[in-house]
Design a protein around this motif. Structure first.
Motif, mmCIF file in Angstrom:
data_model
loop_
_atom_site.group_PDB
_atom_site.id
_atom_site.type_symbol
_atom_site.label_atom_id
_atom_site.label_comp_id
_atom_site.label_asym_id
_atom_site.label_seq_id
_atom_site.Cartn_x
_atom_site.Cartn_y
_atom_site.Cartn_z
ATOM 1 N N ASP A 61 45.554 136.434 36.776
ATOM 2 C CA ASP A 61 45.492 135.083 37.057
ATOM 3 C C ASP A 61 44.997 134.007 38.227
ATOM 4 O O ASP A 61 45.912 132.459 38.237
ATOM 5 C CB ASP A 61 47.004 135.741 37.609
ATOM 6 C CG ASP A 61 48.139 136.058 36.649
ATOM 7 O OD1 ASP A 61 47.840 136.073 35.344
ATOM 8 O OD2 ASP A 61 48.488 137.026 36.859
ATOM 9 N N GLU A 62 44.500 134.424 39.363
ATOM 10 C CA GLU A 62 43.880 133.545 40.210
ATOM 11 C C GLU A 62 43.207 132.734 39.157
ATOM 12 O O GLU A 62 42.875 131.738 40.199
ATOM 13 C CB GLU A 62 42.625 134.214 41.130
ATOM 14 C CG GLU A 62 43.565 135.903 41.749
ATOM 15 C CD GLU A 62 42.938 136.501 43.089
ATOM 16 O OE1 GLU A 62 42.315 135.712 43.841
ATOM 17 O OE2 GLU A 62 43.176 137.888 42.832
ATOM 18 N N LEU A 63 42.729 132.729 38.207
ATOM 19 C CA LEU A 63 41.723 131.796 37.071
ATOM 20 C C LEU A 63 42.447 130.818 36.824
ATOM 21 O O LEU A 63 42.078 130.010 36.898
ATOM 22 C CB LEU A 63 40.321 132.339 36.696
ATOM 23 C CG LEU A 63 39.586 134.157 36.817
ATOM 24 C CD1 LEU A 63 38.866 134.320 35.489
ATOM 25 C CD2 LEU A 63 38.932 133.171 37.929
ATOM 26 N N TRP A 64 43.657 131.210 36.107
ATOM 27 C CA TRP A 64 44.065 130.096 35.554
ATOM 28 C C TRP A 64 44.974 129.367 36.905
ATOM 29 O O TRP A 64 44.985 128.014 36.694
ATOM 30 C CB TRP A 64 45.534 130.332 34.834
ATOM 31 C CG TRP A 64 45.040 131.882 34.379
ATOM 32 C CD1 TRP A 64 46.060 133.174 34.495
ATOM 33 C CD2 TRP A 64 44.341 132.174 33.282
ATOM 34 N NE1 TRP A 64 45.537 134.235 32.911
ATOM 35 C CE2 TRP A 64 44.169 133.097 32.836
ATOM 36 C CE3 TRP A 64 42.888 131.882 32.856
ATOM 37 C CZ2 TRP A 64 43.509 134.094 32.782
ATOM 38 C CZ3 TRP A 64 41.714 132.079 32.422
ATOM 39 C CH2 TRP A 64 42.221 133.763 31.686
ATOM 40 N N ALA A 65 45.267 129.672 38.506
ATOM 41 C CA ALA A 65 45.535 129.121 39.240
ATOM 42 C C ALA A 65 44.743 127.980 39.341
ATOM 43 O O ALA A 65 44.857 127.210 40.376
ATOM 44 C CB ALA A 65 46.060 130.179 40.376
ATOM 45 N N ARG A 66 43.293 128.076 39.212
ATOM 46 C CA ARG A 66 42.711 126.927 40.407
ATOM 47 C C ARG A 66 41.176 126.915 38.973
ATOM 48 O O ARG A 66 40.470 126.353 38.784
ATOM 49 C CB ARG A 66 41.871 127.496 41.483
ATOM 50 C CG ARG A 66 41.327 129.224 40.626
ATOM 51 C CD ARG A 66 40.292 129.551 42.114
ATOM 52 N NE ARG A 66 39.414 130.618 41.632
ATOM 53 C CZ ARG A 66 37.805 131.319 41.977
ATOM 54 N NH1 ARG A 66 37.737 129.870 41.454
ATOM 55 N NH2 ARG A 66 37.565 131.699 41.752
ATOM 56 N N ALA A 67 42.147 126.448 37.684
ATOM 57 C CA ALA A 67 41.220 126.099 36.720
ATOM 58 C C ALA A 67 40.769 124.902 36.198
ATOM 59 O O ALA A 67 39.853 125.585 36.431
ATOM 60 C CB ALA A 67 42.150 126.285 35.318
ATOM 61 N N ASP A 68 40.910 124.126 37.099
ATOM 62 C CA ASP A 68 40.275 122.626 37.557
ATOM 63 C C ASP A 68 38.663 123.043 38.270
ATOM 64 O O ASP A 68 37.680 122.212 37.761
ATOM 65 C CB ASP A 68 40.719 122.154 37.784
ATOM 66 C CG ASP A 68 41.532 122.513 39.641
ATOM 67 O OD1 ASP A 68 41.583 123.366 39.986
ATOM 68 O OD2 ASP A 68 40.882 121.321 39.958
ATOM 69 N N GLU A 69 38.667 124.874 38.378
ATOM 70 C CA GLU A 69 37.061 124.882 39.137
ATOM 71 C C GLU A 69 36.420 125.330 38.545
ATOM 72 O O GLU A 69 35.500 125.844 38.701
ATOM 73 C CB GLU A 69 37.470 125.788 40.727
ATOM 74 C CG GLU A 69 38.588 124.881 41.976
ATOM 75 C CD GLU A 69 39.446 125.651 42.541
ATOM 76 O OE1 GLU A 69 38.302 126.642 42.871
ATOM 77 O OE2 GLU A 69 40.240 125.378 43.437
ATOM 78 N N LEU A 70 37.007 125.694 36.790
ATOM 79 C CA LEU A 70 36.035 126.443 36.209
ATOM 80 C C LEU A 70 36.054 125.855 34.931
ATOM 81 O O LEU A 70 36.503 125.148 34.672
ATOM 82 C CB LEU A 70 36.883 127.483 36.010
ATOM 83 C CG LEU A 70 36.581 128.471 37.071
ATOM 84 C CD1 LEU A 70 37.697 129.815 36.853
ATOM 85 C CD2 LEU A 70 35.621 129.277 37.669
ATOM 86 N N ASP A 71 35.089 126.058 33.870
ATOM 87 C CA ASP A 71 34.234 126.059 33.316
ATOM 88 C C ASP A 71 34.604 126.610 31.642
ATOM 89 O O ASP A 71 34.103 126.166 30.760
ATOM 90 C CB ASP A 71 32.834 124.898 33.044
ATOM 91 C CG ASP A 71 32.931 123.514 34.333
ATOM 92 O OD1 ASP A 71 33.702 122.441 34.301
ATOM 93 O OD2 ASP A 71 32.228 124.352 35.654
ATOM 94 N N LEU A 72 34.441 127.443 32.036
ATOM 95 C CA LEU A 72 33.970 128.758 31.467
ATOM 96 C C LEU A 72 34.729 130.470 31.225
ATOM 97 O O LEU A 72 34.722 129.935 32.561
ATOM 98 C CB LEU A 72 32.502 128.720 30.803
ATOM 99 C CG LEU A 72 32.306 129.877 29.427
ATOM 100 C CD1 LEU A 72 32.936 129.601 28.356
ATOM 101 C CD2 LEU A 72 31.282 130.393 29.359
ATOM 102 N N ILE A 73 34.985 130.610 30.574
ATOM 103 C CA ILE A 73 36.271 131.754 30.837
ATOM 104 C C ILE A 73 35.266 133.082 29.931
ATOM 105 O O ILE A 73 35.271 132.505 28.406
ATOM 106 C CB ILE A 73 37.120 131.974 31.156
ATOM 107 C CG1 ILE A 73 37.966 131.266 32.107
ATOM 108 C CG2 ILE A 73 37.774 133.446 30.608
ATOM 109 C CD1 ILE A 73 38.172 131.580 32.710
#
Length: 358
Positions: A61-73
């Motif tokens: 959930d911490e990733l979805w909260a800052r999705a704009d900081e990531l390019d791939l999961i």
């Protein structure tokens, strides 16, 4: 590849995440391992020790909260979490790589593929065994016509593990998607489909051999391909004498190869692609397979065939290119769904003792 590296969030830091995905991501030009997700304190410490610049999160959930900081999961968590995590990533607007099996059913895999297409996002499945050294060598032999018309493909992924290791992979709970049919079977079925195309019928035998085991640990799958090739696939944890990894028989010659690709063992031992002068994925001459006709390779029949170097790093290099719109998705969810069609048919065949027509 030039430009700012694509930032990767890796969910799961068990065997798949720490041994396979993290090292390959870190070794890929154009990708950077940004965040590792694991709630296990020991694994958190391990990730920080191995990748000092990585961020660690306890929940996806911490990733979805800052999705704009990531390019791939990258989803490398237990099988039962693959679909919900991939769905959440796609709904957060993030491309996804999912370890095999992408889902428990072909229908779930196709639903994920539809969601990714609707969102205009990459959804790729980590089928690293397409880049095994023996598989790459066999593909070249077939393409070059060295075998003639292939009649029969025998593939074995066998181990001798008479004692249970424990964990979800050996669980009999269907929700866990455990057992060798969906674990190692995902590899051998995918390879057979890549080599010889769609399947028309499936017969399987799945047994639970070890005391205390709950999931299949000794499984055989027979496939008839639309092309006419017959594939016999063996996955087992109870094989006291290991057979050849491949035995492929054609109208001109046969190819026999023993031993496993060395890349997994190298990664487990801490070796990393590009970190030493030795060629990554190379194997010694004494392990080369043999090509010939009329005599067993055990008694010297045939000629040694140099094994091509294995190349797991090629998967993530292809993912990086695809994200830059510079190449195709290396393994699509639709391809994974076709393999799951076969695995589901195999499970039904073994349970009902019937041959299943696709």
């Amino acid at each position: 590849m030039t430009g700012t590296p694509l930032r990767v969030g890796l969910v799961g830091y068990g065997l798949a995440g720490s041994v396979f995905h993290a090292p390959l991501i870190a070794a890929t030009q154009g990708l950077t391992l940004d965040t590792v997700v694991t709630s296990n304190p020991e694994r958190q410490a391990q990730a920080r020790a191995e990748y000092p610049d990585v961020r660690v999160a306890a929940s996806a959930d911490e990733l979805w909260a800052r999705a704009d900081e990531l390019d791939l999961i990258v989803v490398a968590s237990p099988n039962k979490t693959h679909v919900p995590l991939a769905t959440a990533a796609l709904e957060a607007g993030l491309p996804v790589v999912v370890d095999k099996p992408v889902a428990g059913t072909a229908a779930e895999a196709r639903a994920l593929a539809e969601l990714a297409e609707k969102r205009g996002l990459l959804l790729s499945v980590f089928q690293n065994r397409r880049w095994d050294n023996d598989f790459l060598t066999l593909r070249r032999l077939i393409a070059d016509g060295e075998l003639g018309e292939v009649y029969r493909f025998e593939s074995r992924f066998e181990r001798w593990r008479p004692q249970l290791k424990g964990g979800w992979r050996e669980s009999g709970d269907p929700a866990e998607i455990g057992g060798l049919l969906y674990d190692l079977g995902s590899h051998v079925v995918d390879q057979a489909l890549v080599l010889f195309g769609p399947v028309t019928s499936v017969y399987a035998e799945a047994d639970v051999r070890r005391e205390g085991a709950q999931a299949d640990d000794d499984t055989f799958i027979a496939l008839t391909h639309a092309s006419g090739v017959r594939s016999h696939l063996y996955v087992s944890a109870t094989t006291a004498q290991l057979g050849p990894r491949f035995r492929v028989l054609g109208s001109k010659a046969g190819y026999v190869k023993h031993g496993l690709d060395p890349q997994e063992a190298a990664l487990r031992d801490g070796s990393r692609p590009g970190a030493s002068g030795a060629e990554w994925g190379a194997e010694p001459e004494e392990l080369w397979g043999r090509l010939g006709a009329g005599e067993s390779p055990v008694t010297g029949g045939g000629s040694p065939v140099p094994t091509l170097a294995g190349d797991y790093p090629a998967y993530y290099a292809a993912v990086a290119r695809a994200l830059h719109a510079d190449g195709p998705n290396p393994v699509t969810a639709q391809e994974a769904a076709a393999a799951l069609d076969v695995l589901e048919a195999a499970r039904r065949s073994a349970a009902e003792k019937v041959t299943v027509t696709l």
